[in-house]
Design an enzyme around this catalytic site. Structure first.
Site, PDB file in Angstrom:
ATOM      1  CE  LYS A  13      41.739  64.021  50.307  1.00  0.00           C
ATOM      2  NZ  LYS A  13      42.437  65.296  50.035  1.00  0.00           N
ATOM      3  NE  ARG A  88      38.687  64.148  44.862  1.00  0.00           N
ATOM      4  CZ  ARG A  88      39.869  63.585  45.078  1.00  0.00           C
ATOM      5  NH1 ARG A  88      39.978  62.524  45.826  1.00  0.00           N
ATOM      6  NH2 ARG A  88      40.947  64.086  44.559  1.00  0.00           N
ATOM      7  NE  ARG A 127      51.441  65.593  47.574  1.00  0.00           N
ATOM      8  CZ  ARG A 127      50.132  65.429  47.472  1.00  0.00           C
ATOM      9  NH1 ARG A 127      49.469  64.815  48.429  1.00  0.00           N
ATOM     10  NH2 ARG A 127      49.494  65.903  46.439  1.00  0.00           N
ATOM     11  NE  ARG A 163      49.678  63.413  44.016  1.00  0.00           N
ATOM     12  CZ  ARG A 163      48.569  63.395  44.728  1.00  0.00           C
ATOM     13  NH1 ARG A 163      48.533  62.753  45.887  1.00  0.00           N
ATOM     14  NH2 ARG A 163      47.497  64.015  44.300  1.00  0.00           N
ATOM     15  NE  ARG A 174      45.460  67.832  43.073  1.00  0.00           N
ATOM     16  CZ  ARG A 174      46.612  67.728  43.753  1.00  0.00           C
ATOM     17  NH1 ARG A 174      47.719  68.302  43.289  1.00  0.00           N
ATOM     18  NH2 ARG A 174      46.675  67.067  44.875  1.00  0.00           N
TER      19      ARG A 174
HETATM   20  P1  AP5 Z   1      48.687  64.444  52.149  1.00  0.00           P
HETATM   21  O1  AP5 Z   1      48.433  63.613  53.355  1.00  0.00           O
HETATM   22  O2  AP5 Z   1      49.353  63.810  50.972  1.00  0.00           O
HETATM   23  O3  AP5 Z   1      47.347  65.194  51.703  1.00  0.00           O
HETATM   24  P2  AP5 Z   1      46.064  64.671  50.953  1.00  0.00           P
HETATM   25  O4  AP5 Z   1      44.883  65.320  51.571  1.00  0.00           O
HETATM   26  O5  AP5 Z   1      46.078  63.167  50.904  1.00  0.00           O
HETATM   27  O6  AP5 Z   1      46.343  65.315  49.541  1.00  0.00           O
HETATM   28  P3  AP5 Z   1      46.183  64.772  48.068  1.00  0.00           P
HETATM   29  O7  AP5 Z   1      46.891  65.769  47.196  1.00  0.00           O
HETATM   30  O8  AP5 Z   1      46.628  63.340  47.976  1.00  0.00           O
HETATM   31  O9  AP5 Z   1      44.668  64.871  47.862  1.00  0.00           O
HETATM   32  P4  AP5 Z   1      43.948  64.892  46.525  1.00  0.00           P
HETATM   33  O10 AP5 Z   1      42.567  64.695  47.004  1.00  0.00           O
HETATM   34  O11 AP5 Z   1      44.178  66.066  45.676  1.00  0.00           O
HETATM   35  O12 AP5 Z   1      44.641  63.695  45.707  1.00  0.00           O
HETATM   36  P5  AP5 Z   1      44.178  62.225  45.329  1.00  0.00           P
HETATM   37  O13 AP5 Z   1      45.402  61.404  45.322  1.00  0.00           O
HETATM   38  O14 AP5 Z   1      43.015  61.765  46.138  1.00  0.00           O
HETATM   39  O15 AP5 Z   1      49.537  65.712  52.622  1.00  0.00           O
HETATM   40  C1  AP5 Z   1      49.954  66.680  51.689  1.00  0.00           C
HETATM   41  C2  AP5 Z   1      51.305  67.266  52.136  1.00  0.00           C
HETATM   42  O16 AP5 Z   1      51.120  67.972  53.359  1.00  0.00           O
HETATM   43  C3  AP5 Z   1      52.382  66.200  52.416  1.00  0.00           C
HETATM   44  O17 AP5 Z   1      53.628  66.717  52.040  1.00  0.00           O
HETATM   45  C4  AP5 Z   1      52.304  65.981  53.936  1.00  0.00           C
HETATM   46  O18 AP5 Z   1      53.542  65.551  54.467  1.00  0.00           O
HETATM   47  C5  AP5 Z   1      51.908  67.380  54.417  1.00  0.00           C
HETATM   48  N1  AP5 Z   1      51.069  67.368  55.612  1.00  0.00           N
HETATM   49  C6  AP5 Z   1      50.078  66.484  55.931  1.00  0.00           C
HETATM   50  N2  AP5 Z   1      49.512  66.812  57.115  1.00  0.00           N
HETATM   51  C7  AP5 Z   1      50.146  67.934  57.542  1.00  0.00           C
HETATM   52  C8  AP5 Z   1      50.002  68.771  58.697  1.00  0.00           C
HETATM   53  N3  AP5 Z   1      49.104  68.513  59.654  1.00  0.00           N
HETATM   54  N4  AP5 Z   1      50.801  69.871  58.791  1.00  0.00           N
HETATM   55  C9  AP5 Z   1      51.735  70.160  57.833  1.00  0.00           C
HETATM   56  N5  AP5 Z   1      51.922  69.399  56.724  1.00  0.00           N
HETATM   57  C10 AP5 Z   1      51.140  68.296  56.584  1.00  0.00           C
HETATM   58  O19 AP5 Z   1      43.644  62.442  43.843  1.00  0.00           O
HETATM   59  C11 AP5 Z   1      44.498  62.773  42.770  1.00  0.00           C
HETATM   60  C12 AP5 Z   1      43.692  62.834  41.477  1.00  0.00           C
HETATM   61  O20 AP5 Z   1      43.138  61.530  41.197  1.00  0.00           O
HETATM   62  C13 AP5 Z   1      42.486  63.776  41.494  1.00  0.00           C
HETATM   63  O21 AP5 Z   1      42.853  65.099  41.146  1.00  0.00           O
HETATM   64  C14 AP5 Z   1      41.579  63.123  40.432  1.00  0.00           C
HETATM   65  O22 AP5 Z   1      42.026  63.410  39.119  1.00  0.00           O
HETATM   66  C15 AP5 Z   1      41.805  61.647  40.674  1.00  0.00           C
HETATM   67  N6  AP5 Z   1      40.865  61.067  41.656  1.00  0.00           N
HETATM   68  C16 AP5 Z   1      41.175  60.521  42.868  1.00  0.00           C
HETATM   69  N7  AP5 Z   1      40.076  60.088  43.493  1.00  0.00           N
HETATM   70  C17 AP5 Z   1      39.034  60.368  42.672  1.00  0.00           C
HETATM   71  C18 AP5 Z   1      37.626  60.172  42.775  1.00  0.00           C
HETATM   72  N8  AP5 Z   1      37.063  59.606  43.861  1.00  0.00           N
HETATM   73  N9  AP5 Z   1      36.851  60.604  41.739  1.00  0.00           N
HETATM   74  C19 AP5 Z   1      37.401  61.160  40.633  1.00  0.00           C
HETATM   75  N10 AP5 Z   1      38.714  61.382  40.470  1.00  0.00           N
HETATM   76  C20 AP5 Z   1      39.532  60.983  41.496  1.00  0.00           C
END
Ligand code: AP5
Length: 220
Positions: A13, A88, A127, A163, A174
């Site tokens: 994402k 979410r 990552r 992270r 997660r």
């Molecule tokens: P990346 O692009 O970083 O993936 P992502 O989908 O953004 O993953 P996240 O881990 O950031 O998602 P998340 O939803 O768990 O975390 P968030 O920060 O929102 O890519 C991942 C890796 O893969 C990278 O190394 C990249 O280079 C690689 N990659 C990408 N595309 C690729 C491809 N096509 N092929 C191969 N490799 C690839 O949330 C974190 C925490 O915050 C949550 O757990 C929760 O506690 C809290 N939080 C955030 N938002 C909310 C909300 N709305 N409500 C409640 N709690 C929330």
């Protein structure tokens, strides 16, 4: 235009949001990035959110919605927004749907990037990210290094970090939380005719092309 990016942790994402932000000139709103900055700066919100994030649980909706409203009040959101990691759950989706930014915009899409749990684990164990500009990286790809051999951001030169929630136990939780909420969210956006499902396997550029293709045929 409003774009909502859905998908499991590690689906890409953040990676796709960076590309879409540049392509469509939309404000990129990542609740994860906002929360990580709040934790880093030890703000009141950061202190409240940290235990949930460390455990891989969702931060309470009340905190998240306050963040979203603050972010949407900034001038860069007047032409639309790209939501990454929000909503979410159904309660967040309903709150978002009641906001003017969504009501007044006719072009709105919820893009679900699908990848398997095993792919998530493979990606997240390698990552790194830039704590300054939030660009994601993976150690399986070539990354620039400084003179001391530290990985650095190609965009801003900051030293990359891993992270805190990318350990295997937290990744599993997660994923569990994601699977608990995604089916009702899919139904919700399907009923609103906003849902587009994308295969997240392939290079980031291939996935980006798939997203652009579906956005272009759906907008015409
Ligand atoms: P990346 O692009 O970083 O993936 P992502 O989908 O953004 O993953 P996240 O881990 O950031 O998602 P998340 O939803 O768990 O975390 P968030 O920060 O929102 O890519 C991942 C890796 O893969 C990278 O190394 C990249 O280079 C690689 N990659 C990408 N595309 C690729 C491809 N096509 N092929 C191969 N490799 C690839 O949330 C974190 C925490 O915050 C949550 O757990 C929760 O506690 C809290 N939080 C955030 N938002 C909310 C909300 N709305 N409500 C409640 N709690 C929330």
């Amino acid at each position: 235009m409003i774009i909502i990016l859905l998908g499991p942790p590690g689906a890409g994402k953040g990676t796709q949001a960076k590309r879409l932000e540049q392509y469509y000139h939309l404000a990129h709103i990542s609740t994860g990035d906002i929360l990580r900055s709040a934790v880093k700066n030890a703000t009141e919100i950061g202190k409240k959110a940290k235990p949930y994030m460390d455990a891989g649980e969702l931060v309470p909706d009340k905190i998240i919605f306050q963040l979203i409203q603050d972010r949407l009040s900034r001038p860069d959101c007047k032409n639309g927004a790209l939501f990454d990691g929000f909503p979410r759950n159904i309660s967040q989706a309903e709150q978002l749907q009641n906001l003017n930014i969504i009501k007044k915009d006719k072009k709105k899409f919820a893009i679900l990037i699908e990848v398997s749990d095993q792919e998530v684990i493979n990606r997240l164990s390698g990552r790194l990210y830039c704590p300054n500009c939030h660009k994601p990286y993976n150690i399986s790809n070539k990354i620039s290094k400084d003179k001391l051999g530290n990985y650095i951001c190609s965009q801003c030169g900051e030293k990359l970090k891993s992270r805190a929630d990318d350990d295997i136990k937290t990744i599993s939780n997660r994923l569990e939380v994601y699977h608990q909420h995604i089916a009702p969210l899919k139904d919700y956006y399907n009923k609103n005719s906003m849902l587009k499902i994308i295969d997240g396997i392939g290079t980031p550029d291939e996935v980006f092309r798939r997203i652009l293709h579906i956005l272009e045929i759906s907008s015409s």
